[in-house]
Every structure is written in C-alpha cells, then in structure tokens.
Design a protein around this motif. Sequence first.
Motif, PDB file in Angstrom:
ATOM      1  N   HIS A 151       0.767  -1.387   0.093  1.00 26.42           N
ATOM      2  CA  HIS A 151       0.008  -0.051   0.148  1.00 26.42           C
ATOM      3  C   HIS A 151       1.088   1.406   0.009  1.00 26.42           C
ATOM      4  O   HIS A 151       0.653   2.345  -0.887  1.00 26.42           O
ATOM      5  CB  HIS A 151      -1.039   0.100   1.007  1.00 26.42           C
ATOM      6  CG  HIS A 151      -1.801   1.241   1.400  1.00 26.42           C
ATOM      7  ND1 HIS A 151      -2.843   1.630   0.615  1.00 26.42           N
ATOM      8  CD2 HIS A 151      -1.772   2.239   2.191  1.00 26.42           C
ATOM      9  CE1 HIS A 151      -3.636   2.504   0.750  1.00 26.42           C
ATOM     10  NE2 HIS A 151      -2.894   3.060   1.646  1.00 26.42           N
ATOM     11  N   ILE A 152       1.944   1.281   1.094  1.00 22.72           N
ATOM     12  CA  ILE A 152       2.821   2.446   0.867  1.00 22.72           C
ATOM     13  C   ILE A 152       3.629   2.573  -0.266  1.00 22.72           C
ATOM     14  O   ILE A 152       4.339   3.723  -0.408  1.00 22.72           O
ATOM     15  CB  ILE A 152       3.718   2.499   2.233  1.00 22.72           C
ATOM     16  CG1 ILE A 152       4.477   1.333   2.400  1.00 22.72           C
ATOM     17  CG2 ILE A 152       2.474   2.606   3.570  1.00 22.72           C
ATOM     18  CD1 ILE A 152       5.252   1.401   3.584  1.00 22.72           C
ATOM     19  N   VAL A 157       6.041   8.855  -5.235  1.00 21.62           N
ATOM     20  CA  VAL A 157       6.360   9.816  -4.147  1.00 21.62           C
ATOM     21  C   VAL A 157       5.944  11.198  -4.904  1.00 21.62           C
ATOM     22  O   VAL A 157       5.680  12.171  -3.977  1.00 21.62           O
ATOM     23  CB  VAL A 157       8.002   9.786  -3.648  1.00 21.62           C
ATOM     24  CG1 VAL A 157       8.219  10.955  -3.045  1.00 21.62           C
ATOM     25  CG2 VAL A 157       8.069   8.072  -2.985  1.00 21.62           C
ATOM     26  N   LYS A 158       6.444  11.349  -6.006  1.00 25.19           N
ATOM     27  CA  LYS A 158       6.334  12.622  -6.786  1.00 25.19           C
ATOM     28  C   LYS A 158       4.705  13.109  -6.426  1.00 25.19           C
ATOM     29  O   LYS A 158       4.200  14.416  -6.363  1.00 25.19           O
ATOM     30  CB  LYS A 158       6.744  12.881  -7.933  1.00 25.19           C
ATOM     31  CG  LYS A 158       6.851  14.128  -8.724  1.00 25.19           C
ATOM     32  CD  LYS A 158       7.564  14.329 -10.139  1.00 25.19           C
ATOM     33  CE  LYS A 158       7.551  15.762 -10.669  1.00 25.19           C
ATOM     34  NZ  LYS A 158       8.467  15.599 -11.744  1.00 25.19           N
ATOM     35  N   GLU A 178      14.356  12.217  -0.059  1.00 20.48           N
ATOM     36  CA  GLU A 178      14.376  12.035   1.498  1.00 20.48           C
ATOM     37  C   GLU A 178      12.987  11.366   1.948  1.00 20.48           C
ATOM     38  O   GLU A 178      12.923  10.680   2.916  1.00 20.48           O
ATOM     39  CB  GLU A 178      14.252  13.672   2.046  1.00 20.48           C
ATOM     40  CG  GLU A 178      15.874  13.882   2.143  1.00 20.48           C
ATOM     41  CD  GLU A 178      16.655  13.325   3.199  1.00 20.48           C
ATOM     42  OE1 GLU A 178      16.124  13.064   4.266  1.00 20.48           O
ATOM     43  OE2 GLU A 178      17.795  13.290   2.936  1.00 20.48           O
ATOM     44  N   TYR A 179      11.789  11.765   1.273  1.00 23.57           N
ATOM     45  CA  TYR A 179      10.599  10.984   1.614  1.00 23.57           C
ATOM     46  C   TYR A 179      10.441   9.712   1.245  1.00 23.57           C
ATOM     47  O   TYR A 179       9.619   9.020   1.620  1.00 23.57           O
ATOM     48  CB  TYR A 179       9.479  11.789   0.696  1.00 23.57           C
ATOM     49  CG  TYR A 179       9.180  13.185   1.671  1.00 23.57           C
ATOM     50  CD1 TYR A 179       8.566  13.033   2.910  1.00 23.57           C
ATOM     51  CD2 TYR A 179       9.854  14.489   1.331  1.00 23.57           C
ATOM     52  CE1 TYR A 179       8.145  14.396   3.642  1.00 23.57           C
ATOM     53  CE2 TYR A 179       9.481  15.602   2.279  1.00 23.57           C
ATOM     54  CZ  TYR A 179       8.568  15.447   3.263  1.00 23.57           C
ATOM     55  OH  TYR A 179       8.429  16.726   4.122  1.00 23.57           O
ATOM     56  N   LYS A 180      11.320   9.261   0.226  1.00 22.72           N
ATOM     57  CA  LYS A 180      11.088   7.823  -0.190  1.00 22.72           C
ATOM     58  C   LYS A 180      12.011   6.851   0.636  1.00 22.72           C
ATOM     59  O   LYS A 180      11.614   5.811   0.864  1.00 22.72           O
ATOM     60  CB  LYS A 180      11.485   7.624  -1.571  1.00 22.72           C
ATOM     61  CG  LYS A 180      11.290   6.339  -2.196  1.00 22.72           C
ATOM     62  CD  LYS A 180      11.510   6.374  -3.665  1.00 22.72           C
ATOM     63  CE  LYS A 180      11.456   4.684  -4.106  1.00 22.72           C
ATOM     64  NZ  LYS A 180      11.812   4.836  -5.733  1.00 22.72           N
ATOM     65  N   ARG A 181      13.042   7.329   0.853  1.00 20.74           N
ATOM     66  CA  ARG A 181      14.121   6.606   1.695  1.00 20.74           C
ATOM     67  C   ARG A 181      13.580   5.539   2.940  1.00 20.74           C
ATOM     68  O   ARG A 181      13.640   4.319   2.949  1.00 20.74           O
ATOM     69  CB  ARG A 181      15.248   7.448   2.059  1.00 20.74           C
ATOM     70  CG  ARG A 181      16.621   6.708   2.793  1.00 20.74           C
ATOM     71  CD  ARG A 181      17.538   7.311   3.339  1.00 20.74           C
ATOM     72  NE  ARG A 181      17.057   8.597   3.772  1.00 20.74           N
ATOM     73  CZ  ARG A 181      16.732   8.864   5.137  1.00 20.74           C
ATOM     74  NH1 ARG A 181      16.492   7.902   5.751  1.00 20.74           N
ATOM     75  NH2 ARG A 181      16.313  10.195   5.362  1.00 20.74           N
ATOM     76  N   PRO A 182      12.752   6.413   3.791  1.00 17.89           N
ATOM     77  CA  PRO A 182      12.290   5.703   4.986  1.00 17.89           C
ATOM     78  C   PRO A 182      11.308   4.353   4.626  1.00 17.89           C
ATOM     79  O   PRO A 182      11.362   3.363   5.092  1.00 17.89           O
ATOM     80  CB  PRO A 182      11.843   6.502   5.932  1.00 17.89           C
ATOM     81  CG  PRO A 182      12.290   7.734   5.254  1.00 17.89           C
ATOM     82  CD  PRO A 182      12.784   7.622   3.855  1.00 17.89           C
ATOM     83  N   LEU A 183      10.688   4.464   3.510  1.00 10.53           N
ATOM     84  CA  LEU A 183       9.547   3.812   2.964  1.00 10.53           C
ATOM     85  C   LEU A 183      10.078   2.315   2.474  1.00 10.53           C
ATOM     86  O   LEU A 183       9.570   1.375   2.636  1.00 10.53           O
ATOM     87  CB  LEU A 183       8.868   4.246   1.621  1.00 10.53           C
ATOM     88  CG  LEU A 183       8.184   5.729   1.858  1.00 10.53           C
ATOM     89  CD1 LEU A 183       7.405   6.039   0.681  1.00 10.53           C
ATOM     90  CD2 LEU A 183       7.391   5.627   3.287  1.00 10.53           C
TER      91      LEU A 183
END
Length: 269
Positions: A151-152, A157-158, A178-183
């Motif tokens: 789901h995530i 991300v964009k 930065e927003y994709k890395r932890p996912l």
Amino acid sequence: MSLNKETIRVMNVNIYCEYNISEKPPLILIHGYLSSTYTFHRIMSKLSENYSVIAIDLPGFGRSEKSKSFRYSFENYAQLIKEVMDYFHITRVTLVGHSMGGQVSLNVAKFYPEKVSKLILLNSSGYLKRANQLLILSSYLPFFHRYVHYHINKHDVKEELKKVLFNHSLITDEMMEEYKRPLLEKDFPHSLIRLLRHREGDLSSQDLNQIYTPALLIWGKQDEVVPFKVGQKLASELPNANLIAYDQAGHLITEEKPVEVVEQILKFA
C-alpha cells in the motif's frame, strides 16, 4: 549555522536528532506522518540563530529506529518528547509541530503542561478518530505487513508530494529521495501497523478546551490534507490561540512559506 546530527537512546529506542544547543530559548520541532526532520530543513538554520533547536525523527519514522516494541500512541510520543527534554536538560520548551506532530505537541501540553511554554502548530492534524476496530483486528492477521508494504509503495512519491504542496515546482530530486528512503526500510511497515493499533483518536474538544498554553496556528489555505477549516476549529477551541493563514500554500507550509513561518515564530516564541 551548522547542526549536530546524532542518534540518542531514549525510552529504549534509538532516536535520530538534529540540534544546536546553546543558552538561547529552546524549540523542539516535531514532524508529521510519513515524514522526518527534513520537514524543517528550510527553517532550522535560521531558527538556530535565535533558539536552541532540536528536531527529532519520531520512532518509526525517518532515521529513527523502527521499533517492534515501542508503543506508538500519542501519549507515549508525548512521554518521549519529555524524555528528550530531560536528555538535553531542558525544563520548559516551545514545541513546533507539523501535521501529526501538532497532535503530538498538543498531547505534550495535555500531559505535561508545566513543560510547555508555547505551542506552534503548523497545519496540525485535528479531530481524526481512532482506526476502526475491524482494521485494527485485521492488522494481527499473518502477512498483513505485506499488504501495508504494498500500500505504501504503490504510490509515486512525486504524486504524493503534489498533494501536500500548492507549488509543485518546489519538488526536487532531493525532496523525493528524502521522503522515499524510509519507505524502503524492511521494518517500516511494522511500525505503521503498530501506529495503527496504538494511536488514539486526536484530542477531543473537551481536551482542547483544557489546554491553556499560548498557541499559534499557522496554515496553508490550500491544504488538501488537513483543510483550513480544521485550523479554524482548533483555534476556536484552544483557549489561548491565534490563527494565521497564507494563500497559495498547501500542507507543507515549511517548504512553501519558510521565511514567513520563521518570522511568525520569532514574533511569538
């Protein structure tokens, strides 16, 4: 002004933080859901000129530990903020919370009012209910974490950043990274599942009426995630609150109006 970057151990969890401790008044910056200290990257250095600034990645997010034992409730997050204050020998603080971080900040003010001098809520979440019981029970099914992982990661991300920004031209490769890395971390879905199970509903109107801490609410009028009307309601129910809103700004107000946000914090904190 450069910031220290360090992982500290608090409440048996490894917490990533960026900070600049001095004799100046302290601020703690608390990010929102699926975010990190990167939320504040455009304002931290400027704030550090006037404040002791501490920004943390909450457990389960950013570079902090994706713990399978931490209880991901607002009350526990509030205790964590208190413990971070103790770690840095801070007795009272101004909290700056974005989105879910605003709700965490409100919980700190509820449970530890003596620790909070002022609240600054940036597009704060409000009035969200707890997850429904069926979904919570489903989270205990085998392989539910695979569903969460799917789901995530099915969303681009964009495209997701376009939902939180009014001005899409601000989206950069660095921001997407930065927003994709932890996912991509293998334990991240487990953290989200525990948040689903443990997260209480947002504070009720009755709770908000009892928080007398001076509060400044800053909002983007084009917020599609937490609409401006939520900010208006929060401002009306917090006994000592003012609301400032900016046009041509969405949910990620620190990216779209960094100069204005810093100016308002300097006036208020």
